[in-house]
Every structure is written in C-alpha cells, then in structure tokens.
Design an enzyme around this catalytic site. Structure first.
Site, short mmCIF file in Angstrom:
data_model
loop_
_atom_site.label_atom_id
_atom_site.label_comp_id
_atom_site.label_asym_id
_atom_site.label_seq_id
_atom_site.Cartn_x
_atom_site.Cartn_y
_atom_site.Cartn_z
CD GLU A 10 -2.62 1.28 2.61
OE1 GLU A 10 -3.84 1.47 2.55
OE2 GLU A 10 -1.99 1.13 3.67
CG HIS A 16 8.91 2.94 -2.87
ND1 HIS A 16 7.93 2.50 -3.74
CD2 HIS A 16 10.10 2.61 -3.46
CE1 HIS A 16 8.49 1.93 -4.80
NE2 HIS A 16 9.80 1.99 -4.64
#
Length: 326
Positions: free
Chosen positions: A258, A278
């Site tokens: 997600e 990320h």
C-alpha cells in the site's frame, strides 16, 4: 507539446520538459482524477501512480509514457505497446542508492537500532541489554535476484566479511559464481541457509507472493528479511504473522504493498520492523539521474527517435514506428 506529471520531477528533470512545452502537474497518481487534462497530453510522466488500459484509452494524443525510475509494473505496458507508445524508464539510475539502503536496513536490524533509539528516548537505557544485536561479519546473506542491484548488494556485503549466496533462475550457476556469490540451486535452499534474505527482483505474475507463509517458515528463526524491490513480492499478512510470532527475527521493508501507507496499516505495528516509505531510491543523486534520464528519453521519443531505454523495445515494430500506420 503538453506533459502531465503525476508529481513534479526535481528541478533538473522538470526544466528539461519545461523547455520543450507546457507542463501540467496532477499531484495525483490516479488518472481518473484528471481525464480531461490527460485527453490532450502528449506525454505522461509517472512518479507514484498508475496507468491501466482503460485510462490509456482516454489519452488519444499520448505518444510516450515516462517512469522516473526502473520499475514499470504500475503501467499496462502491453496496452501501451499495442498503441505504439514507448514506456521510457531510467535503467540503473538508482542501483547504488538502493544497494546502500539495503545495507542500511541490514545494519539497522543487526544493531537493533530503531528499537534501541525509541526505547532510550523514553528512558529505557537497559534496552542495550536486550540481546537482539548481532554482527554482520561471517553471516550468510542470501540475495534473491542477482542482477544489477543484487550484484551491488553482494559486493557491499562481501566488504563487510559476509558470505554471499544468490538465487536467480535467469542466471547460470557459473554466471552467479563469476559475480562473486555462491549459487543456490533453489529458493528453498537459500531461505534455509541464509541469516539475511534480501530481495532484488521485479514484480511479475510469477514473483507475486513469492515470499509467503511457507517460505518465511523455511527461514531461520534468527534470520531477517529485507525488501527494497516491490511490495507484492512478499505476502504482507504472512510477514506480519511471522514477525509477531517470532518465526523470523526481523524485517526491513522499503516497498510496501500500500502506497502511501495509511497509519492503520497493520504492517506498521508489526514487531521488529524497520520501515522506510519507498525511499531507497530517493537520494539526491539517484533522483536527478532518474528525472533527467526520463526527460531525455521522453523528449527523444517525441522527436521520433527510437530511444533504447524503454520497458517495451518491441514497441518499435509497431506500424506507427515503421511508417505503415495510416
């Protein structure tokens, strides 16, 4: 020429597009929120976001899709190829940054750095005696995917005195050995032998959920898992269960399923986890390389050049590129 960016590129990449024409920044990765703008776009540059076949149909003027990075699983490449649209990527732009971030997660987990930091700030100085810390020296690192990034991770780990093992079904045992690692004949062999497992493979139908409950159970209880590749490679429910029940000792995750990850996501509450949003490829150097490579490629395509750095090189066999299109 009109370029849509899901989010603005860094100055160096943005200015290259700005010199060539109009830029419209969506500040959204969901094309359904800006279909009217998309309908008149010549180029779409995706940082965080997606483009599927249905959304692509709403962009009749689109000539190129750019990804400011190396991954392209968020784009329906087959649909783009069918339309003769190259999907420009930035090969190798962030390999060193991701490799270094991978090692940072290993070091953070090995030294129990985050838990010690958080506990010490709350007055628990005795967390230093929790017994979770270990040295990387002489530990076996198992690298799943021994391409560009995986190979760089292997060299960094070797410099720390680690035993480097690798599994890559696309490389022969000789090729893996020539790159400085001990070849593992199967993924199971690697999982059972490694003290640290690190993933460096793309998200493909055959790699989705590659690390699930059964694979986590094959790892040593003292082992840790690092994922700086793609979120869908790891079954997150199985990982959460493995962390909370001490099936493995810890995990470093840079690529969740997600994105953005909501506060209530149970992954964030798992035990012995170091989480980064990320951000492995977000160093200044990698960001500039990715943006400028993406810009150069997109602008070359818009000028009719068959730019080599694309996810779909077969696109140049399309009638649009051979001069056969009406």
């Amino acid at each position: 020429m009109k370029t849509i960016m899901t989010q603005p590129l860094c100055k160096e990449g943005y200015e290259k597009f700005a010199q060539a024409g109009e830029i419209w920044v969506a500040n959204s990765g969901n094309p359904t929120e800006y279909l009217e703008e998309l309908s008149t776009a010549d180029a779409l540059v995706i940082r965080i976001g997606h483009l599927n076949a249905q959304e692509l149909e709403q962009a009749p003027n689109l000539k190129v899709i750019g990804r400011s990075g190396i991954g392209f699983d968020s784009v329906d490449v087959a649909a783009a190829t069918a339309r003769g649209i190259p999907v420009v990527i930035a090969p190798h732009c962030n390999a060193d940054s991701v490799a270094e971030h991978t090692l940072a997660l290993m070091l953070g987990l090995a030294s129990n750095l985050v838990e010690c930091h958080n506990e010490a700030l709350h007055g628990n100085f005795e967390i230093r005696n929790c017994g979770r810390q270990f040295e990387l020296l002489d530990k076996a690192v198992g690298i799943v995917g021994f391409g560009d990034i995986g190979n760089r991770v292997g060299r960094l780990c070797a410099a720390f005195g680690m035993k480097v093992m690798a599994y890559d079904p696309y490389l022969s045992e000789q090729q893996i050995a020539e790159r400085g690692a001990q070849p593992c004949p199967t993924l199971e062999h690697l999982l059972k032998a490694a003290d640290i497992v690190t993933l460096h493979i793309p998200l493909l139908p055959e790699t989705k959920g590659l690390i699930g409950k059964a694979q986590l159970a094959q790892m040593k209880p003292s082992a840790i898992l690092v994922n700086c590749a793609r979120g869908g490679i790891v079954d997150e429910d199985a990982l959460i269960e493995a962390l909370n029940n001490d099936i493995i000792a810890g995990a470093g995750i840079d690529t969740p399923v997600e994105e953005p990850t909501r506060l209530g996501n149970p992954l964030l509450a798992a035990k012995h986890l170091i989480f980064s949003p990320h951000s492995a490829a977000q160093t200044k150097e990698a960001t500039i390389r990715a943006a400028t490579m993406c810009a150069d490629g997109c602008l070359a395509v818009l000028q009719g050049e068959q730019w080599p750095g694309v996810a779909n090189p077969e696109v140049y066999r399309h009638p649009k590129w051979s001069g056969e299109a009406n």
